[in-house]
Write an enzyme that holds these catalytic residues in place. Structure first.
Site, PDB file in Angstrom:
ATOM      1  N   CYS A 210      -4.687  -3.265   4.323  1.00 16.48           N
ATOM      2  CA  CYS A 210      -4.228  -2.749   5.623  1.00 16.48           C
ATOM      3  C   CYS A 210      -5.295  -2.807   6.724  1.00 16.48           C
ATOM      4  CB  CYS A 210      -3.682  -1.327   5.440  1.00 16.48           C
ATOM      5  SG  CYS A 210      -2.513  -0.834   6.736  1.00 16.48           S
TER       6      CYS A 210
ATOM      7  N   GLU B 102       0.849  -1.185   0.000  1.00 20.64           N
ATOM      8  CA  GLU B 102       0.000   0.000   0.000  1.00 20.64           C
ATOM      9  C   GLU B 102       0.891   1.244   0.000  1.00 20.64           C
ATOM     10  OE1 GLU B 102      -3.616   1.804   2.792  1.00 20.64           O
ATOM     11  OE2 GLU B 102      -2.042   0.572   3.694  1.00 20.64           O
TER      12      GLU B 102
ATOM     13  N   LYS C 180     -10.411   0.598  -0.952  1.00 19.08           N
ATOM     14  CA  LYS C 180     -10.282   0.358   0.494  1.00 19.08           C
ATOM     15  C   LYS C 180     -11.501   0.877   1.244  1.00 19.08           C
ATOM     16  CE  LYS C 180      -7.045   1.218   4.345  1.00 19.08           C
ATOM     17  NZ  LYS C 180      -5.782   1.912   4.711  1.00 19.08           N
TER      18      LYS C 180
END
Length: 511
Positions: free
Chosen positions: A216, A84, A183
């Site tokens: 993440c 990321e 995300k």
């Protein structure tokens, strides 16, 4: 001699031939690669740079990533995951990130940017990633920024007229865009991006298994992470991350390997490498054991990892509360004390002997530990802790945690503090808890933030136990539980409190 076939014989022959071809093309194992990238950061500025400056910075990072992709492919890798923020770094305002963004289409468009770079406007980063994949015949997973225009017909449209998304893309071995994921769970301070209106469930199929992808902070929440495994039955998770390590329970290699075990999937985690920000820790994890991992706080270099994985890993079901619920909880008497782990208030009990059986409870969670130390050192203290409650620091989520950990000093008030080194090894341990959730992630972390592949196992009745004496001193043995349903209950309670406060304030004003 000539061979003649009836129509039915021909159909049978074709069917058998097709089956054989399918069996040959479907792979039982594959080679996975992850690259921990020491990202080249832009100069700090609140004002947007030119698109030319942005592309120049991204191309410097892409040069490094291309070297890793080429190296992985030469070593036989079928897929590589990069981190990321690995193409442009972090620390942007909403305006400052804009020159780094491209319009990324839905993967259903059947597009190979390397062959047709201008089909969706100016897309040099996607073109380059596509060519990396195509020229090396490897799947490439990368994280870039997506921009989507919107207008007043959309009530949620930002005031600048566009959505900006933290986005993962996957290009297959022919350079085709096969996945795009926005995300969902943005980390604190990630204000340059928007969350999609609802979680995106992104999967794609290959000859070496079914893949899902998220990013993440998503890993701590049910959607899309757990849903991909529970409802969509993926074999392998792809995980670009910019993970800042938080001990004792949320160091990257520790938690990501535990998630693979708890969920029963392969997990390919590519982290950034930036020791100053405590960013390091990448790995290739199978449900039974880590296959390769990297943790390095001493150098500034990136690291390429490769390992073989099963395309369809086996996972057995675990009843996480079965064993612990059969044990009668012993009273701690006055032995218990309070301690703080990442701002959560745990109940602890000190481990006072070289051998012991201890129980500690917090609310509805009781944790049981049996252990034998190699020696009981006078300069180190270990404790057994329990936490059952809502965590509210960098996010709001419900935890149930049983943990045996080394205290930072011999003072009990340091139990739960971050600590990286220990001197006490264990001959054996067995940890269990009366969990209310079936989502529990087993962690074993050794001194210097090292994993312990092949040294422990989880039984079907919910015990995390050692298979042999530990190969190094122990930092923590933990069962990290997430109770997702209680996240929603806590959110509803919070909303109710806000409504009650507004109502009381309104009544007082009117009166």
């Amino acid at each position: 001699m000539g061979i003649s076939m009836t129509t039915s014989q021909l159909l049978v022959y074709v069917a058998i031939s097709s089956l054989c071809i399918f069996k040959v093309s479907a792979m039982d194992t594959f080679i996975a690669a992850v690259y921990e990238h020491a990202v080249i950061l832009p100069n700090t500025t609140l004002k947007p740079v030119s698109s030319e400056e942005a592309l120049a910075l991204m191309n410097r990072n892409l040069d490094v990533l291309e070297g890793a992709v080429t190296s992985a492919a030469k070593q036989g890798a079928h897929i590589i995951v990069t981190p990321e923020d690995g193409i442009y770094g972090w620390g942007f305002t909403r305006e400052a990130i804009y020159p780094y963004l491209e319009d990324i289409p839905d993967s259903q468009v059947n597009w190979i940017p390397c062959n047709d770079p201008s089909r969706f406007g100016h897309t040099p980063v996607q073109e380059r990633l596509s060519c990396m994949a195509k020229n090396n015949s490897i799947y490439v997973v990368a994280n870039i920024g997506d921009k989507k225009p919107c207008d007043t017909s959309d009530s949620q449209c930002p005031t600048d007229g566009r959505y900006q998304y933290n986005t993962n893309v996957v290009f297959d071995s022919e350079g085709k865009l096969v996945a795009r994921y926005h995300k969902q769970n943005l980390f604190m301070g990630e204000d340059q991006f928007n969350s999609p209106k609802k979680p995106e469930i992104v999967t794609f199929n290959t000859t070496f298994g079914k893949f899902g992808i998220f990013t993440c902070f998503d890993i701590l929440f049910e959607d899309p992470a757990v849903t991909l495994v529970k409802d969509f039955h993926v074999d392998t998770i792809l995980f670009p991350t910019a993970w800042m390590n938080v001990l004792p329970h949320l160091s990257a290699v520790e938690f990501h390997s535990a998630w693979a075990v708890g969920m029963g999937v392969n997990f390919l985690a590519a982290n950034l490498h930036h020791p100053f920000m405590h960013m390091t820790g990448s790995g290739i994890y199978a449900p039974d054991s880590p296959r390769g991992f990297h943790y390095d706080m001493k150098t500034e270099e990136g690291k390429l990892l490769l390992s073989q994985l099963d395309s369809h890993p086996y996972h057995s079901a675990v009843n996480w509360s079965s064993y612990a619920s059969s044990i009668e909880a012993n009273s701690m008497g006055n032995q218990g004390f309070k301690g703080t782990v990442f701002f959560d208030n745990f109940t602890f009990v000190e481990l006072k002997g070289v051998i012991g059986n201890y129980t500690v409870c917090h609310r509805d969670l009781c944790c049981h530990l049996s252990y034998k130390m190699s020696e009981k050192r006078s300069d180190e203290v270990y404790a057994l802790g329990a936490f059952d409650g809502i965590h509210t620091v960098e996010g709001t989520y419900y935890l149930q945690i049983c943990t045996m950990l080394k205290c930072r000093t011999t003072a009990l008030e340091t139990c739960g503090d971050s600590v990286e080194a220990a001197s006490t090894s264990f001959e054996m341990f067995s940890l269990s808890g009366t969990f209310g959730t079936q989502y529990v992630f087993p962690e074993v972390l050794l001194s210097d933030v090292q994993l312990a592949p092949g040294e422990f196992q989880v039984s079907s009745d919910g015990r995390l136990f050692s298979l042999k004496p530990t190969s190094g001193p122990v930092l923590t043995v933990t069962l990290f539980g997430r109770w997702y349903e209680k996240d929603r209950a806590s959110d509803l309670r919070a909303q109710a409190l806000v409504l009650i406060t507004i109502a009381i304030t309104t009544i007082e004003y009117l009166s």
